[in-house]
Write an enzyme that holds these catalytic residues in place. Structure first.
Site, mmCIF file in Angstrom:
data_model
loop_
_atom_site.group_PDB
_atom_site.id
_atom_site.type_symbol
_atom_site.label_atom_id
_atom_site.label_comp_id
_atom_site.label_asym_id
_atom_site.label_seq_id
_atom_site.Cartn_x
_atom_site.Cartn_y
_atom_site.Cartn_z
ATOM 1 N N HIS A 15 0.833 -1.208 0.000
ATOM 2 C CA HIS A 15 0.000 0.000 0.000
ATOM 3 C C HIS A 15 0.871 1.263 0.000
ATOM 4 C CE1 HIS A 15 -3.036 2.613 2.384
ATOM 5 N NE2 HIS A 15 -3.516 2.498 1.157
ATOM 6 N N GLU A 42 0.577 -0.434 -4.744
ATOM 7 C CA GLU A 42 -0.562 0.471 -4.936
ATOM 8 C C GLU A 42 -0.052 1.857 -4.616
ATOM 9 O OE1 GLU A 42 -4.075 2.832 -3.238
ATOM 10 O OE2 GLU A 42 -2.085 2.454 -2.447
ATOM 11 N N ASP A 44 -1.160 6.414 -5.133
ATOM 12 C CA ASP A 44 -2.217 7.393 -5.412
ATOM 13 C C ASP A 44 -1.688 8.447 -6.372
ATOM 14 O OD1 ASP A 44 -4.021 6.382 -3.173
ATOM 15 O OD2 ASP A 44 -2.214 6.925 -2.057
ATOM 16 N N HIS A 57 -1.191 11.315 -1.885
ATOM 17 C CA HIS A 57 -2.476 10.815 -1.386
ATOM 18 C C HIS A 57 -3.459 11.943 -1.126
ATOM 19 C CE1 HIS A 57 -5.403 9.504 1.636
ATOM 20 N NE2 HIS A 57 -5.314 8.313 1.061
ATOM 21 N N GLU A 117 -4.020 4.060 -8.173
ATOM 22 C CA GLU A 117 -5.284 4.624 -7.691
ATOM 23 C C GLU A 117 -5.392 6.055 -8.198
ATOM 24 O OE1 GLU A 117 -6.276 4.731 -3.441
ATOM 25 O OE2 GLU A 117 -7.917 6.101 -3.954
HETATM 26 O O1 G3P Z 1 -6.503 1.503 -3.037
HETATM 27 C C1 G3P Z 1 -6.951 1.168 -1.782
HETATM 28 C C2 G3P Z 1 -6.667 2.204 -0.731
HETATM 29 O O2 G3P Z 1 -5.427 2.820 -0.992
HETATM 30 C C3 G3P Z 1 -7.745 3.236 -0.673
HETATM 31 O O3 G3P Z 1 -7.600 4.117 0.391
HETATM 32 O O4 G3P Z 1 -7.043 6.322 1.309
HETATM 33 O O5 G3P Z 1 -5.330 4.542 1.321
HETATM 34 O O6 G3P Z 1 -5.967 5.639 -0.804
HETATM 35 P P1 G3P Z 1 -6.426 5.191 0.551
HETATM 36 MG MG MG Z 2 -4.723 4.511 -2.239
#
Ligand code: G3P
Ligand code: MG
Length: 247
Positions: A15, A42, A44, A57, A117
């Site tokens: 993440h 993953e 953002d 993020h 994302e």
């Molecule tokens: O992609 C899953 C997760 O990352 C979504 O929440 O706030 O960590 O981007 P967040």
């Molecule tokens: Mg995310």
């Protein structure tokens, strides 16, 4: 049961690059993730004022950089001078906000699969979905597996679908209403990305029976990760790279 879409992705995903072990959404994080054996990240992505795709993020810069205000109000030239590492630890001082292009180069070269994302600045959902999908198609053209585009924003996912229909899409949602199958079908999604607390074994089966894959976030307890994988969850997104070991 419907045929499930192709899912060429590992069942463990780091993440934001490396969870909390390195500054989120940086290349330093990607390297830490790789050092723990993770083969998928993953992160953002959103746009600068001049529409350069960057990793960040939050809408604003305060929490994870030494900048001020919203990223979307600054040109990339200004964002590129910021420190996105020092907030976490002195060892990461000077780590920049990466461009999506730089992340593509690193991950393609190192054969690391990506879940991009799309995290638009509010109000910029469509333009962000279009720009990131277009760039993903180009920058990952030599990747072993295509990047998985995901978003909470239905508008961004629709824009991504129009721009790059061949790239797989996943819908991230915090809640499930009775229309989830139709939403996934309309957006041509291959997957739904749920908070892990929503998951039951029966729901995993329902999602698979409807013809979709399921990813879960953010799972930091090894026993819970093992349970979800036993239930057949396709990918577990985690911060706990040190506790949950990539096979
Ligand atoms: O992609 C899953 C997760 O990352 C979504 O929440 O706030 O960590 O981007 P967040
Ligand atoms: Mg995310």
């Amino acid at each position: 049961m419907q045929t499930l879409p192709s899912w060429p992705y590992p069942n463990l995903v780091a993440h934001r690059g490396a969870g909390t072990l390195a500054p989120e959404n940086t290349l330093a994080a990607m390297r830490v993730g790789a050092s723990f054996g993770y083969k998928m990240v993953e992160f953002d992505a959103k746009l600068s004022q001049d529409q350069v795709a960057i990793l960040l993020h939050d809408t604003d810069l305060e929490r994870t950089t030494n900048g001020r205000g919203n990223a979307a109000d600054h040109p990339y030239a200004a964002l590129s001078t910021l420190d996105a590492g020092l907030w976490l630890a002195p060892a990461f001082r000077g780590e920049p906000i990466p461009t999506l292009e730089a992340v593509a180069r690193y991950t393609v070269a190192n054969n690391i699969a990506c879940n991009i994302e799309i995290k638009p600045t509010p109000g910029l959902e469509a333009v962000t979905g279009t720009a990131i999908a277009r760039q993903a198609l180009h920058d990952w053209r030599e990747a072993a597996v295509p990047p998985l585009l995901s978003s909470f924003s239905l508008t961004a996912l629709e824009a991504a679908k129009q721009e790059a229909p061949s790239l797989p899409r996943g819908w991230i949602t915090k809640t499930l209403d009775e229309n989830w199958r139709q939403t996934l079908a309309q957006l041509g999604c291959v997957s739904i990305h749920l908070h892990h607390a929503l998951l039951t074994k029966a729901l995993v089966n329902d999602i698979h029976n409807a013809g979709f894959r399921v990813a879960v976030w953010t799972v930091n307890d090894p026993a819970r990760a093992a349970e979800l994988l036993r239930w057949g969850v396709d990918s577990v997104i985690t911060d706990a790279l040190d506790l949950i070991h990539a096979a």
